[in-house]
Structure formats: structure tokens, C-alpha cells
Design an enzyme around this catalytic site. Sequence first.
Site, PDB file in Angstrom:
ATOM      1  N   SER A 148       1.140  -1.249   0.249  1.00  0.00           N
ATOM      2  CA  SER A 148      -0.182  -0.475  -0.008  1.00  0.00           C
ATOM      3  C   SER A 148       0.848   0.938   0.006  1.00  0.00           C
ATOM      4  O   SER A 148       1.464   1.687  -0.720  1.00  0.00           O
ATOM      5  CB  SER A 148      -0.710  -0.232   0.676  1.00  0.00           C
ATOM      6  OG  SER A 148      -2.179   0.881   0.624  1.00  0.00           O
ATOM      7  N   ASP A 191     -10.191  -4.417  -4.085  1.00  0.00           N
ATOM      8  CA  ASP A 191      -8.998  -3.638  -3.660  1.00  0.00           C
ATOM      9  C   ASP A 191     -10.007  -2.845  -3.189  1.00  0.00           C
ATOM     10  O   ASP A 191     -10.364  -2.216  -3.338  1.00  0.00           O
ATOM     11  CB  ASP A 191      -8.157  -3.259  -4.147  1.00  0.00           C
ATOM     12  CG  ASP A 191      -7.378  -2.531  -3.085  1.00  0.00           C
ATOM     13  OD1 ASP A 191      -8.123  -1.881  -1.862  1.00  0.00           O
ATOM     14  OD2 ASP A 191      -5.882  -2.501  -3.067  1.00  0.00           O
ATOM     15  N   HIS A 240      -7.407  -5.785  -0.458  1.00  0.00           N
ATOM     16  CA  HIS A 240      -5.918  -4.764  -0.170  1.00  0.00           C
ATOM     17  C   HIS A 240      -5.116  -5.504   0.174  1.00  0.00           C
ATOM     18  O   HIS A 240      -3.460  -5.689   0.004  1.00  0.00           O
ATOM     19  CB  HIS A 240      -6.904  -3.935   0.706  1.00  0.00           C
ATOM     20  CG  HIS A 240      -5.546  -2.426   0.427  1.00  0.00           C
ATOM     21  ND1 HIS A 240      -4.910  -1.809  -0.908  1.00  0.00           N
ATOM     22  CD2 HIS A 240      -4.672  -2.310   1.744  1.00  0.00           C
ATOM     23  CE1 HIS A 240      -4.319  -0.855  -0.368  1.00  0.00           C
ATOM     24  NE2 HIS A 240      -4.211  -0.866   0.907  1.00  0.00           N
TER      25      HIS A 240
END
Length: 254
Positions: free
Chosen positions: A93, A194, A223
Site C-alpha cells: 500500500s 481492493d 487490499h
Amino acid sequence: MPVLPGAEPYHHDGGTVGVLLCHGFTGSPQSLRPWGEHLARAGLTVSLPRLPGHGTTWQEMSRTRWEDWYASLDKALADLRGRCSETFVMGLSLGGCMALRLAEIHGAAVQGVVAVNPSIVNDTPILRLAPVLKWMLPSVPGVAGDIKMDGVTELGYARTPVRAAATLPRLWKLVQTDLDKITQPVLVFHSRDDHVVKPASTAFLRARMGDNLEIRELLDSYHVATLDNDATAIFEGSLDFIRSHASVPLTKDL
């Protein structure tokens, strides 16, 4: 400030090839610990620091900004380079975003990058108002825990500090502007489903980067894919990536 149990940093002294792992925004090293342990078992030297303000309380994180998180990773990379002949950077991320930034800044000192669902585009419209909202709204609901696998949780904040989030657009802009500086090989794992980072970030990388970019789609994870159903594909894929691009052999091979 006491660190939450399980949010501690992880380090392993292995061979001459090192890997810096970067966890995500409001998360903790817990989300990448299994990844780090997998790489360590292959003989790699692994550094997985806890970013400032993370793994404690969202109120403490509210007093930090992206420059603080990046500075801690830059320091960890310098330490890793002092102990290893080659280094790779990897992240989840926002950690993937900062891994790309490290590659932009340090050039050939970074051998390659692996990013899992990297966040490099402002796909949350409310962030445009964050510089004003931070004075009126200390926090908003958190984004941690987007995992498909039953019974698995991420150790992250239930609230997102707006003051810290307001600093993110500046980082994204820098990474976007300097993408052409990345000539190292880059491997991106992208979850089809996601609920945190929208497809715009991966699409931006695909449009801006050249043949040094490879994107692999994850079909069974959300995610936080490093704790999800496709985790093994990420762990083994990143290890194969290192084997392909390191110019020195690993001390211990699986």
C-alpha cells in the site's frame, strides 16, 4: 508510548542480499511479518521497521507526517546497505509508494522493487479537503483490515488521523513526478478486488513506466494481500524476483 503486542519491528541477519520491507499507512509490521519470515528462511537479511506513529495509537500518529515515515525507512535502508552487498525494497500500500520513492532517490543502490497494491494516486476526494478538515475533524473511520480470508485480521488503527492523511498528496505527487528515474526492475502485485486503493494507482504505473515494470494480478485477495489467500504467491514471487535480479547468490537457497 507502548507498542501494541504484535506490532513490533522485525529484523533478521542473513546473507549478503538484504530486503527492506515497508508496511502501510495506519498499519504495522504485523501485516508483513510472514513475508519477512519467508524471505529470512531463504537466507536473506531482512529489515521490517515500525514507522513513526504506527503500532501505538492513532492520536500519536496524528503528530507525524510522511516525511517522518520516509526518513525512518531511509535510515533503515542505509543500515541495510552497510551490511549487505545488494538491497531490494518492498512494500504494501503506502509502503509500496515509499519503496518506489526510495528507488527514485537512491537509484542503483536499490536493486529492485516489489510493491503490493501500491498507493500513488489520490483516489479519495475528501483528501482534497484534508488541509482544512484537520482543524475540525481529528479522525475518520480507518481503512485497516481489508482481508478476504476468514479469521485473519490486520493490526491497524480503527481510526485514520486526518492531520497525518493530509500530508499524503505531497508524497504521491513527488513519486509520480520522478517515476522516470526508476530504471530498476519493478514487480507489482495488484488485487482485482481492493476496497482501499482503487485501480488508478496501478493504471498510472502501467501508463508511465516502461519494460522494467511487471504487474501480476491477485484474484483471491483484498487490499492486505500479504495476509490473504494470495500471500504465498507474493512471498514466492518476490523471492524468485530477487533470485532473478541479484548479482550475488543467496547464502541459503530454498
